[in-house]
Design a protein around this motif. Structure first.
Motif, short mmCIF file in Angstrom:
data_model
loop_
_atom_site.label_atom_id
_atom_site.label_comp_id
_atom_site.label_asym_id
_atom_site.label_seq_id
_atom_site.Cartn_x
_atom_site.Cartn_y
_atom_site.Cartn_z
N TYR A 173 12.69 -12.06 4.32
CA TYR A 173 12.70 -11.23 5.39
C TYR A 173 12.27 -11.25 6.54
CZ TYR A 173 16.83 -8.64 2.59
OH TYR A 173 17.30 -8.30 1.91
N ALA A 174 11.88 -11.14 8.04
CA ALA A 174 11.56 -11.03 8.80
C ALA A 174 10.19 -9.45 9.34
CB ALA A 174 12.11 -11.47 10.22
N PRO A 175 9.10 -9.75 9.29
CA PRO A 175 8.13 -8.68 9.29
C PRO A 175 8.61 -6.99 9.29
CG PRO A 175 6.97 -10.85 10.47
CD PRO A 175 8.49 -10.65 10.34
N ASP A 176 9.57 -7.61 10.87
CA ASP A 176 10.09 -5.73 11.02
C ASP A 176 11.87 -5.45 10.50
OD1 ASP A 176 11.68 -8.21 12.47
OD2 ASP A 176 11.61 -7.11 14.37
N GLU A 177 12.02 -6.94 9.95
CA GLU A 177 13.64 -6.10 8.63
C GLU A 177 13.68 -5.19 7.69
OE1 GLU A 177 16.23 -9.87 9.70
OE2 GLU A 177 14.83 -10.04 8.66
N LEU A 178 12.66 -4.69 7.27
CA LEU A 178 12.55 -3.88 6.09
C LEU A 178 11.79 -2.09 6.54
CD1 LEU A 178 12.33 -6.00 2.92
CD2 LEU A 178 13.81 -5.45 3.56
N ALA A 179 12.92 -1.47 5.65
CA ALA A 179 11.70 0.08 6.36
C ALA A 179 11.08 0.32 5.37
CB ALA A 179 12.75 1.17 5.62
N GLU A 180 10.00 0.03 6.11
CA GLU A 180 8.46 0.65 4.66
C GLU A 180 8.39 1.74 4.21
OE1 GLU A 180 5.28 -0.61 6.99
OE2 GLU A 180 5.53 -2.37 7.22
N VAL A 181 9.15 2.10 3.14
CA VAL A 181 9.44 2.93 1.70
C VAL A 181 9.52 2.71 0.30
CG1 VAL A 181 10.30 4.99 3.39
CG2 VAL A 181 11.88 3.11 2.04
N PHE A 182 9.01 3.73 0.08
CA PHE A 182 9.52 3.23 -1.76
C PHE A 182 10.62 2.68 -2.11
CE2 PHE A 182 10.14 3.83 -6.28
CZ PHE A 182 8.61 4.24 -6.93
N LEU A 183 12.05 3.53 -1.35
CA LEU A 183 13.26 2.48 -2.18
C LEU A 183 13.03 0.78 -1.73
CD1 LEU A 183 15.44 5.83 -1.01
CD2 LEU A 183 14.69 4.96 -3.58
N THR A 184 12.93 0.59 -0.52
CA THR A 184 12.80 -0.58 -0.42
C THR A 184 12.52 -1.42 -1.37
OG1 THR A 184 12.04 -0.47 2.35
CG2 THR A 184 12.62 -2.52 1.32
N TRP A 185 11.51 -1.18 -2.23
CA TRP A 185 11.00 -2.15 -3.68
C TRP A 185 11.50 -1.69 -4.43
CZ3 TRP A 185 8.82 0.51 -7.87
CH2 TRP A 185 8.09 -0.92 -9.06
N GLU A 186 11.92 -0.49 -4.63
CA GLU A 186 12.95 -0.46 -6.30
C GLU A 186 14.44 -0.74 -6.02
OE1 GLU A 186 14.42 4.42 -8.32
OE2 GLU A 186 12.73 4.44 -6.37
N ASP A 218 0.97 -1.42 0.13
CA ASP A 218 0.00 -0.17 -0.16
C ASP A 218 0.96 1.02 0.44
OD1 ASP A 218 -1.68 2.19 0.41
OD2 ASP A 218 -2.93 1.11 1.52
N TRP A 219 0.67 1.48 -0.98
CA TRP A 219 1.61 2.96 -1.68
C TRP A 219 0.92 4.45 -0.86
CZ3 TRP A 219 3.29 4.68 -6.66
CH2 TRP A 219 4.92 5.46 -6.91
N ASN A 220 1.77 5.30 -0.43
CA ASN A 220 1.19 6.33 -0.17
C ASN A 220 1.99 7.54 -1.13
OD1 ASN A 220 0.83 9.45 0.61
ND2 ASN A 220 0.31 8.15 2.53
N ILE A 221 1.89 7.76 -2.24
CA ILE A 221 2.53 8.88 -2.94
C ILE A 221 3.02 9.43 -2.78
CG2 ILE A 221 2.50 8.85 -5.78
CD1 ILE A 221 0.47 7.76 -6.61
N SER A 222 2.22 10.81 -1.98
CA SER A 222 3.11 11.65 -1.90
C SER A 222 3.85 12.32 -0.69
CB SER A 222 0.90 12.92 -1.05
OG SER A 222 1.05 11.93 0.09
N THR A 223 4.15 11.03 0.05
CA THR A 223 4.78 10.95 1.16
C THR A 223 6.68 9.93 0.87
OG1 THR A 223 3.64 9.15 3.16
CG2 THR A 223 2.96 11.58 2.75
N GLY A 224 5.66 8.83 -0.35
CA GLY A 224 6.85 7.65 -0.28
C GLY A 224 6.86 6.37 0.50
N GLU A 225 5.70 6.68 1.51
CA GLU A 225 5.24 5.34 2.23
C GLU A 225 5.11 4.53 2.07
OE1 GLU A 225 3.61 7.21 6.19
OE2 GLU A 225 5.46 8.43 6.66
N VAL A 226 5.07 3.23 2.37
CA VAL A 226 4.86 2.11 1.48
C VAL A 226 4.52 0.82 2.74
CG1 VAL A 226 5.13 -0.01 0.35
CG2 VAL A 226 5.99 2.36 -0.72
N PHE A 227 3.15 0.29 2.99
CA PHE A 227 3.06 -1.11 4.03
C PHE A 227 3.54 -1.92 2.74
CE2 PHE A 227 -0.09 -4.06 4.39
CZ PHE A 227 0.27 -4.39 6.11
#
Length: 816
Positions: free
Chosen positions: A290-303, A270-279
């Protein structure tokens, strides 16, 4: 500001404003009306007075009684509203006046409002004029008199002051309106109080109580409450109860959704386009180790985890979807796993929220692990082998699975089904490179793999061909058949959803052959595939809607088709096919063109219908050879006719959509045109709209080559499809031929035929009616605006000899 005002203030304010506007408007209107009526009454009195004075003057002048005129003028001067009262002669000299100082003076010099030109007009026409000047509040009267002798009086001029009378009338009007305003104000105050107690106060009490809806405080008694207010209170209570039920259902749906997501093992983002936050859901992270708490939930994590070879195309596809250039976002790409290898995923997303300016702000989607599909695809590519016939054989992996199912299915008593899917890739080969086409087919496999359950095995055989094995459909054959048809329909719908690849946007069509697998009959896997191929060929027929089951009669039909195809190939080599010419006439029954038709008679004399052998040629991939053979023969005929001094009309060839889509067909066609020195307007081609509605860049390139070579383009079967208007707009057509169905539509739906003809005429195109067999049909088409005709009413299809005779006779008639 008005949004913050209470109804207790806003409603009386609006009523008072409306009342004042109405009263002031009425006052201004009546003021004007009073002034007009006053002027009309005064004008009538003045007219009567001047009429009497006219008679007095004429009588006094006849009897030379000057004193009588003096007395009348003096009496008139007693009226305080009369400012000017003079009697003038033809030279505008004042003979008598209410002020003696004006006598013997020129009226033009001493009277400001006197108009000498109007004096002349009134006396010559002998028609009085009474003028009202509302700006000066005066009345001017010009009244003619018949002069009895030279220098006698010929005009009575009067100027009366309306101001005193207007002031008096205005004063009376003001007094009357003051009384009306007072009474109306009292009534308005009374009505406002009644409105407050009956409407505003109950609504105010209800609005305060609504804050506590759902509690005991909401049951407060509302005094003087109307039925509407009480109904509104009841509706609020009911709406609150529905809201509580909806919230409960939403909570239940959320729990079911969470269960469905966990069961499907798909990753959610779930991507908040204006803030760059991604659930990123736990399953999403689990896919890449990865484990549930190991990745930062931001767009760059995927990119940053996109494969370098995929990154550019995936980000471009995402940008085009977010900017509105494409209808959906779907991509098959690789993501970096924690252990260092890459995982293939199918990524689907959709926009769900926008800001007030219409810019997207939120996007949600899923990741589906399709690594197994990608591995299968790689294995299939490695295992493909060439047979003697040149056709790619089935992968050993799939054949092994099919063989295993045929054995296990027999023991379990369950029916299964094999689906052979053939995607119509016409235009894709010329648009995409081989690598791009392979990636597109990978997307198709990924979509199908993610859509169907584990009960269905999906495999890519070769470019554009897929096979699906559905296991354990049912014990009953009829139920298994129905479920197979449902799966085939789903397959076609899934494939038909648009694909976006790079800068291209594709909508694919498919044909599906179904072979039911009996729980008793033991079949060889190769035979099952052969039967599925027969079903695919049958599915391509127009009456099958893209899906067809195998049945035993197909074996007999296939044997005949194979025999006919071999004979057709031999006929092309020996050039034993025949060309026929179907004339096209204008309204004067003059030959203007001819459609070239190919006819085939077998060695035993059997006539094979064009629809049958052309379909065989397309299935056997020799349609291009057939079209180029006909082109060569026509070019030779044109060249021979030129050498013999015979001028032929334009000859048009029917070109298959399959041939038009081949990479080198148009180049070969143009080469023949140039080789035989065919000039402009001697040769044309007829194309169906399906050929002109392929990829625009692909079509435009080929059409440009044909037009540059002097080949005219005719749109055939106009009115049989749904997008022909696009062809009229975008292509340099010379004419359109109405579909043969238009003949029947002349009776059942003439407005349809008229609309087709009008749309073509709007683009200055010649309209040809086909299948005209009776004078009534000809007359109907002529009245609708057709300018050319083709059919048995004018001529049957002619062989070359008869056609030459028709051309010669047509030339002789023209010369005469």
């Amino acid at each position: 500001m008005f949004r913050k005002l209470s109804l207790a203030v806003l409603l009386p304010l609006c009523m008072l404003t409306l009342y004042l506007v109405l009263v002031i408007g009425e006052y201004l209107f009546e003021s004007e009306q009073v002034l007009v009526e006053l002027a009309q009454r005064q004008s009538a009195l003045i007219k009567q007075q001047l009429f009497r004075m006219q008679n007095v003057v004429q009588s006094a002048q006849s009897s030379q009684d000057v004193e009588r005129i003096e007395q009348e003028v003096a009496l008139t001067g007693l009226d305080t509203n009369t400012m000017v009262y003079i009697l003038v002669d033809a030279e505008s000299r004042i003979r008598f006046a209410n002020h003696t100082v004006w006598r013997d003076s020129n009226a033009i010099q001493v009277i400001d409002g006197f108009d000498a030109a109007r004096h002349q007009v009134v006396t010559q026409a002998f028609l009085p004029q009474i003028l009202v000047n509302f700006q000066r509040l005066t009345i001017q009267a010009y009244y003619p008199v018949i002069p009895q002798y030279g220098g006698a009086i010929d005009l009575i001029y009067l100027e009366s002051d309306l101001a005193p009378l207007a002031i008096e009338a205005s004063s009376k009007l003001q007094q009357r309106f003051i009384r009306i305003w007072g009474i109306g104000g009292l009534l308005l105050i009374g009505f406002t109080l009644m409105l407050y107690f009956l409407v505003i106060r109950p609504l105010h009490i209800l609005s305060q109580a609504a804050k506590n809806v759902g509690t005991s405080a909401f049951s407060v008694l509302i005094p003087w409450g109307s039925s509407e207010v009480l109904s509104l209170k009841s509706s609020l209570q009911q709406a609150h109860q529905r809201l509580e039920r909806t919230v409960q259902q939403l909570n239940d749906s959320e729990l079911r959704w969470l269960f469905a997501v966990e069961s499907s093992r798909n990753g959610i983002w779930d991507w908040n386009i204006s803030t760059g936050e991604v659930f990123l859901s736990d399953r999403w992270k689990e896919m890449i180790g990865y484990a549930p708490d190991e990745l930062a939930e931001v767009f760059l994590t995927w990119e940053t985890r996109l494969h370098p070879d995929d990154k550019h195309s995936v980000l471009d596809a995402l940008q085009e979807y977010v900017s509105g250039k494409s209808k959906e976002f779907e991509s098959v790409h690789r993501l970096l796993h924690r252990d260092g290898h890459y995982v293939w995923v199918l990524d689907r997303g959709m926009l769900v929220d926008w800001d007030p300016q219409g810019r997207p702000t939120r996007m949600i989607g899923i990741h589906i692990d399709v690594s197994e599909s990608a591995k299968n695809h790689a294995a299939i590519t490695a295992l493909v082998d060439q047979s003697v016939a040149g056709r790619k054989m089935l992968p050993d992996v799939f054949m092994a699975r099919l063989s295993q199912f045929l054995i296990e299915g027999n023991s379990a008593g369950q029916w299964g089904a094999l689906f052979l899917v053939e995607i119509d890739s016409l235009g894709l080969v010329t648009t995409l490179s081989s690598h791009e086409l392979e990636r597109l087919m990978t997307q198709v496999v990924a979509r199908l793999s993610s859509y169907f359950t584990e009960n269905v095995i999906v495999t890519l055989l070769e470019s554009g061909h897929f096979v699906l094995l559905a296991k354990d459909l049912a014990i009953d054959a009829a139920i298994a058949a129905r479920r197979s048809l449902a799966i085939a329909s789903e397959l076609r719908q899934v494939i038909a959803r648009p694909f976006h690849y790079g800068c291209h946007y594709f909508e694919l069509n498919s044909n599906i052959g179904i072979c039911l697998l009996d729980s008793i009959e033991m079949l060889d896997p190769a035979l099952v595939m052969y039967r599925a191929e027969l079903a695919v060929l049958n599915a391509k027929k127009t009456d099958q809607a893209g899906c067809a089951f195998y049945h035993s009669e197909m074996d007999l039909h296939q044997s005949r088709d194979e025999q006919l195809l071999r004979e057709l190939q031999e006929a092309l080599k020996k050039e034993s096919l025949t060309l026929m010419f179907q004339p096209v006439m204008n309204v004067n029954s003059e030959l203007i063109s001819a459609e070239v038709l190919t006819r085939w008679y077998r060695a035993d004399g059997e006539y094979i219908a064009p629809a049958e052998f052309i379909a065989l040629a397309e299935q056997g991939a020799i349609i291009t050879q057939l079209d180029l053979w006909a082109t060569k023969r026509v070019c030779q005929f044109i060249q021979q006719s030129e050498q013999q001094g015979r001028s032929l009309p334009t000859l048009t060839l029917n070109i298959s959509t399959f041939s038009f889509g081949q990479a080198d067909f148009v180049d070969a066609f143009v080469t023949l045109v140039k080789e035989y020195e065919v000039t402009n307007e001697q040769l044309g081609i007829e194309l169906n709209e399906t050929a002109l509605l392929m990829q625009p860049q692909f079509v435009e390139q080929r059409i440009r080559k044909l037009v540059d070579a002097g080949v005219s383009i005719v749109l055939d079967h106009f009115g049989s499809g749904s997008s022909a208007l696009n062809c009229l707009v975008n292509q340099p057509l010379a004419a359109v031929k109405l579909d043969i169905s238009c003949v029947e539509s002349l009776i059942s739906m003439p407005q349809r035929v008229n609309a087709l003809i009008v749309s073509a005429r709007q683009f200055n195109l010649r309209v040809i009616a086909k299948g005209v067999e009776s004078p009534e049909q000809y007359q109907a088409f002529a009245e609708l605006g057709c300018d050319s005709y083709q059919g048995y009413l004018f001529s049957r299809a002619l062989n070359q000899t008869d056609f030459i005779q028709l051309v010669n006779s047509s030339l002789q008639r023209r010369s005469v």
